[in-house]
Design a protein around this motif. Sequence first.
Motif, PDB file in Angstrom:
ATOM      1  N   MET A   1       5.787  -8.889   7.223  1.00 48.28           N
ATOM      2  CA  MET A   1       6.430  -7.775   7.334  1.00 48.28           C
ATOM      3  C   MET A   1       6.171  -6.786   6.572  1.00 48.28           C
ATOM      4  N   ALA A   2       5.921  -5.545   6.819  1.00 48.74           N
ATOM      5  CA  ALA A   2       5.384  -4.369   6.171  1.00 48.74           C
ATOM      6  C   ALA A   2       6.682  -4.032   5.094  1.00 48.74           C
ATOM      7  N   LEU A   3       6.154  -3.336   4.156  1.00 52.13           N
ATOM      8  CA  LEU A   3       7.077  -2.855   3.012  1.00 52.13           C
ATOM      9  C   LEU A   3       7.357  -1.571   3.433  1.00 52.13           C
ATOM     10  N   LYS A   4       8.274  -0.979   2.745  1.00 49.09           N
ATOM     11  CA  LYS A   4       8.825   0.411   2.816  1.00 49.09           C
ATOM     12  C   LYS A   4       9.163   1.089   1.546  1.00 49.09           C
ATOM     13  N   ILE A   5       9.048   2.313   1.422  1.00 48.93           N
ATOM     14  CA  ILE A   5       9.651   2.999  -0.078  1.00 48.93           C
ATOM     15  C   ILE A   5      10.803   3.669   0.356  1.00 48.93           C
ATOM     16  N   THR A   6      11.785   3.534  -0.481  1.00 50.98           N
ATOM     17  CA  THR A   6      13.242   3.990  -0.435  1.00 50.98           C
ATOM     18  C   THR A   6      13.282   5.286  -0.855  1.00 50.98           C
ATOM     19  N   THR A  39       0.040  -5.069   4.636  1.00 51.24           N
ATOM     20  CA  THR A  39      -0.137  -6.550   4.838  1.00 51.24           C
ATOM     21  C   THR A  39       0.681  -6.949   3.742  1.00 51.24           C
ATOM     22  N   GLU A  40       1.382  -6.593   3.024  1.00 50.77           N
ATOM     23  CA  GLU A  40       2.112  -7.126   1.663  1.00 50.77           C
ATOM     24  C   GLU A  40       1.001  -7.582   0.852  1.00 50.77           C
ATOM     25  N   CYS A  41      -0.411  -7.186   0.860  1.00 49.21           N
ATOM     26  CA  CYS A  41      -1.245  -7.683   0.077  1.00 49.21           C
ATOM     27  C   CYS A  41      -1.888  -8.909   0.494  1.00 49.21           C
ATOM     28  N   VAL A  42      -1.462  -9.499   1.634  1.00 52.95           N
ATOM     29  CA  VAL A  42      -2.065 -10.797   2.079  1.00 52.95           C
ATOM     30  C   VAL A  42      -3.702 -10.574   2.373  1.00 52.95           C
ATOM     31  N   GLY A  43      -3.997 -11.578   1.733  1.00 48.02           N
ATOM     32  CA  GLY A  43      -5.725 -11.603   1.835  1.00 48.02           C
ATOM     33  C   GLY A  43      -6.204 -11.077   0.529  1.00 48.02           C
ATOM     34  N   GLU A  67       6.959  -9.214  10.894  1.00 46.88           N
ATOM     35  CA  GLU A  67       5.684  -9.753  11.091  1.00 46.88           C
ATOM     36  C   GLU A  67       5.590 -11.153  10.376  1.00 46.88           C
ATOM     37  N   THR A  68       4.919 -12.290  10.956  1.00 46.40           N
ATOM     38  CA  THR A  68       4.806 -13.652  10.215  1.00 46.40           C
ATOM     39  C   THR A  68       3.681 -13.595   9.200  1.00 46.40           C
ATOM     40  N   PRO A  69       3.737 -14.374   8.675  1.00 46.82           N
ATOM     41  CA  PRO A  69       2.346 -14.683   7.479  1.00 46.82           C
ATOM     42  C   PRO A  69       1.063 -14.625   8.342  1.00 46.82           C
ATOM     43  N   GLU A  70       1.116 -15.188   9.595  1.00 40.24           N
ATOM     44  CA  GLU A  70      -0.014 -15.409  10.411  1.00 40.24           C
ATOM     45  C   GLU A  70      -0.400 -14.068  11.008  1.00 40.24           C
ATOM     46  N   GLN A  71       0.479 -12.951  11.386  1.00 33.51           N
ATOM     47  CA  GLN A  71       0.301 -11.813  11.814  1.00 33.51           C
ATOM     48  C   GLN A  71      -0.213 -10.778  10.527  1.00 33.51           C
ATOM     49  N   LEU A  72       0.338 -11.159   9.456  1.00 31.55           N
ATOM     50  CA  LEU A  72      -0.024 -10.538   8.345  1.00 31.55           C
ATOM     51  C   LEU A  72      -1.449 -10.712   7.996  1.00 31.55           C
TER      52      LEU A  72
END
Length: 85
Positions: A1-6, A39-43, A67-72
């Motif tokens: 899942m992407a992140l967002k800034i509030t 990518t939530e810094c995945v990778g 998004e799943t971890p695989e999609q990220l």
Amino acid sequence: MALKITDDCINCDVCEPVCPNQAIFQGIEIYQIHPSRCTECVGHFDQPQCVEVCPVHCIPLDLEHPETPEQLQEKYRRLTEEKTV
């Protein structure tokens, strides 16, 4: 899942430089995140770096972009391939 800034963002400028995917940018009033680049810094890291450095804790998951971890991981692969081309 992407992140967002509030809206709690205080424009402290610490999140943008730590994003390995250049997903964070200055919006009209506060920083924002491009969901297609987050990518939530995945990778790159075990934890999202923007979340780690944010002093006001205003960067939650963006439930509108699930998004799943695989999609990220796949997004990370595509983004890193773009950098090498």
